[in-house]
Design a protein around this motif. Structure first.
Motif, short mmCIF file in Angstrom:
data_model
loop_
_atom_site.label_atom_id
_atom_site.label_comp_id
_atom_site.label_asym_id
_atom_site.label_seq_id
_atom_site.Cartn_x
_atom_site.Cartn_y
_atom_site.Cartn_z
N VAL A 104 1.20 -1.14 -0.20
CA VAL A 104 -0.01 0.08 -0.35
C VAL A 104 0.51 1.34 0.01
O VAL A 104 2.02 0.99 -0.03
N ARG A 105 0.32 1.94 -0.27
CA ARG A 105 0.90 3.46 -0.39
C ARG A 105 0.52 3.83 0.62
O ARG A 105 -0.37 4.67 1.37
N GLY A 106 1.89 4.88 2.14
CA GLY A 106 2.03 5.60 2.77
C GLY A 106 1.27 7.11 2.21
O GLY A 106 0.68 7.49 3.47
N SER A 107 1.41 7.27 1.48
CA SER A 107 0.92 8.69 0.72
C SER A 107 -0.35 9.12 0.86
O SER A 107 -0.81 9.85 1.12
N ASP A 151 3.38 8.86 8.32
CA ASP A 151 4.19 10.55 8.62
C ASP A 151 5.14 11.03 7.31
O ASP A 151 5.45 11.40 6.79
N ASP A 152 6.29 9.71 6.74
CA ASP A 152 6.90 9.42 6.12
C ASP A 152 6.89 8.97 4.82
O ASP A 152 7.22 9.80 4.05
N ASP A 153 5.16 9.29 4.15
CA ASP A 153 4.55 8.21 3.39
C ASP A 153 5.75 7.12 2.35
O ASP A 153 5.89 7.66 0.90
N LYS A 154 5.61 6.73 2.93
CA LYS A 154 6.16 5.70 3.01
C LYS A 154 5.64 4.43 1.82
O LYS A 154 4.52 4.47 1.32
N TRP A 155 6.41 3.78 0.97
CA TRP A 155 5.43 2.47 0.91
C TRP A 155 5.93 1.59 1.78
O TRP A 155 6.72 1.00 2.26
N LEU A 156 4.30 0.40 1.99
CA LEU A 156 4.28 -0.37 3.18
C LEU A 156 4.86 -1.75 2.44
O LEU A 156 3.27 -1.70 1.80
N LEU A 157 5.02 -2.83 2.51
CA LEU A 157 5.40 -3.87 2.47
C LEU A 157 4.40 -5.12 4.36
O LEU A 157 5.05 -4.93 4.75
N LEU A 158 3.14 -5.10 3.85
CA LEU A 158 2.39 -5.28 5.27
C LEU A 158 2.29 -7.02 4.93
O LEU A 158 1.95 -8.25 4.18
N ASP A 159 1.86 -7.90 6.19
CA ASP A 159 1.72 -9.11 6.78
C ASP A 159 0.73 -9.16 6.81
O ASP A 159 -0.05 -8.03 7.86
N GLY A 160 0.00 -9.56 6.73
CA GLY A 160 -2.01 -9.60 7.52
C GLY A 160 -2.78 -11.11 6.56
O GLY A 160 -2.14 -12.02 5.80
N TYR A 161 -4.00 -11.18 7.27
CA TYR A 161 -4.41 -11.56 6.57
C TYR A 161 -6.40 -10.94 6.77
O TYR A 161 -6.13 -10.21 8.08
N TYR A 162 -7.46 -11.58 6.28
CA TYR A 162 -8.48 -10.80 5.90
C TYR A 162 -9.54 -11.79 7.26
O TYR A 162 -10.06 -13.04 6.58
N ASP A 163 -10.60 -11.33 7.78
CA ASP A 163 -11.52 -11.69 8.52
C ASP A 163 -12.84 -11.09 8.60
O ASP A 163 -13.69 -12.13 9.69
N GLY A 164 -13.02 -11.05 7.23
CA GLY A 164 -14.34 -10.69 6.88
C GLY A 164 -14.61 -9.33 7.08
O GLY A 164 -16.35 -9.29 6.50
N THR A 165 -13.40 -8.54 7.87
CA THR A 165 -14.07 -7.31 7.96
C THR A 165 -12.90 -6.25 7.68
O THR A 165 -13.54 -5.28 6.88
N ASP A 166 -12.14 -6.34 8.32
CA ASP A 166 -10.78 -5.97 8.09
C ASP A 166 -9.79 -7.23 7.80
O ASP A 166 -9.72 -8.29 7.22
N ALA A 180 11.14 5.15 1.92
CA ALA A 180 10.07 6.77 1.24
C ALA A 180 10.10 6.73 -0.80
O ALA A 180 9.39 6.94 -1.06
N THR A 181 11.71 5.66 -1.36
CA THR A 181 10.81 5.82 -2.41
C THR A 181 10.52 4.36 -3.64
O THR A 181 11.12 3.82 -2.72
N LEU A 182 10.30 4.61 -4.07
CA LEU A 182 9.90 3.28 -5.62
C LEU A 182 11.03 2.58 -5.21
O LEU A 182 10.40 1.10 -5.39
#
Length: 371
Positions: free
Chosen positions: A287-290, A325-340, A351-353
């Motif tokens: 996701v894009r932090g910006s 806050d720093d407008d960084k690109w983010l790589l996230l680990d996660g799962y979908y619980d049906g809502t979030d 911060a840079t692509l």
């Protein structure tokens, strides 16, 4: 004489150490490997099939290039963990696998039974058994169904053929479709344009990486393939993705002369997609932090109608807020619980692509698409 020996001794020692290095030997090792549920043509000149293997579940499947002997119990449609003895070359790289025993066996689910093979038919890897059955690599027979005439023509012309098969649950395979067939020199251009294919659509989405912030679908042809990012603003025409569901759909894709997908249209939807809810079905997304605002009440709103990020369940809000806050690109680990989207870890950010691609995307095997 003694002074001559003293002068020559360093040279003799160096020569002796070099001889010892030439004789370096790597002992065989008892290890495990995972074996996929179908095989592929070993190379473009081969009449044989090779196993698809990997060391760990997080690794990508790859056609084994080294000799893999003794696994006569293999049945199409089953994934295995096997015990093997690995031999090594003088550089310490695997040079041979000898099957020892099966550690575990798991039949693939109905949703994973379809796979595609690209076969160079001029090698003789395919031949007709009778009017309705063919043989693959002198290893397994299959019914050609409604594609018999088309397959006969492709083999007669020595074409490169993309064939879609399915496993039958009893160790056999059946030909479902011929996705494309053309002469090797013309294959890339002839198999471009519009074509009908079947795709698994991911139960999650990820940042497209285009000029404007947007979330894109991920897809794959074979169930055991890595996901690819469908970098289209409009996604699949006529298809509405649902977070937490993995459908298997038929689409008509349009490809440019350069091989890029330019448009995809739904041909046949899946009335009963597989559920992919909960922590058993984790994923990585970008996701894009910006484009995000800092957390409020343990939640972060995401753009393009994606579910909110739950950053509180695994205490990730502070790290995410700082990256946002720093407008960084983010790589996230996660799962979908049906809502979030429950964020279990902020895996990487930059911060840079360009640096994000190098330091984050390229170093994580679960992110097999480029942005």
């Amino acid at each position: 004489m003694r002074w001559i020996i003293r002068l020559l001794w360093p040279v003799m020692a160096l020569l002796l150490s070099g001889c010892l290095e030439l004789g370096r030997h790597w002992d065989d090792q008892a290890e495990t490997r995972q074996v996929d549920y179908y095989k592929e043509q070993c190379d473009t000149d081969s009449t044989s099939l090779c196993f698809r293997i990997r060391e760990e579940s997080d690794d990508s499947w790859g056609v084994v290039e080294e000799t893999f002997s003794g696994f006569s119990e293999f049945a199409w449609g089953n994934r295995y963990v096997v015990n093997v003895t690995v031999s090594f070359d003088e550089d310490g790289d695997p040079s041979r696998y000898r099957f020892d025993s099966i550690a575990s066996t798991e039949a693939v689910s109905d949703s994973e039974e379809t796979f595609a093979l690209t076969l160079y038919t001029d090698t003789g890897i395919l031949y007709a058994v009778d009017d309705t059955n063919w043989n693959l690599a002198s290893e397994i027979d299959f019914a050609c169904n409604s594609a018999c005439d088309e397959l006969t023509a492709a083999v007669a012309n020595g074409y490169v053929a993309q064939l879609e098969f399915s496993v039958d649950g009893a160790g056999g395979i059946t030909l479902d479709n011929i996705l494309c067939a053309a002469a090797e020199d013309d294959f890339d251009s002839s198999c471009e344009g519009s074509s009908s294919v079947s795709w698994y659509i991911g139960w999650f989405q990820s940042e497209c990486g285009l000029a404007e912030a947007a979330m894109c679908l991920v897809y794959k042809v074979n169930s055991s393939d890595d996901f690819e990012l469908l970098q289209l603003d409009d996604g699949i025409d006529g298809f509405t993705p649902v977070w937490g569901e993995q459908p298997y759909i038929d689409v008509i894709k349009t490809t440019s002369d350069g091989g890029s997908i330019t448009a995809v249209e739904l041909d046949n939807d899946d009335s009963s997609p597989d559920d992919r809810l909960g922590s058993s079905y984790d994923f990585k997304i970008i996701v894009r932090g910006s484009e995000l605002s800092k957390s409020s009440g343990g939640s972060i709103s995401v753009y393009d109608s994606a579910p909110n990020l739950d950053c509180s369940s695994f205490s990730q809000c502070s790290d995410l807020d700082n990256a946002i806050d720093d407008d960084k690109w983010l790589l996230l680990d996660g799962y979908y619980d049906g809502t979030d989207i429950v964020v279990t870890d902020l895996t990487c950010s930059n911060a840079t692509l360009a640096t994000f691609r190098t330091d984050c995307v390229a170093k994580h095997e679960d992110v097999n698409w480029s942005i």
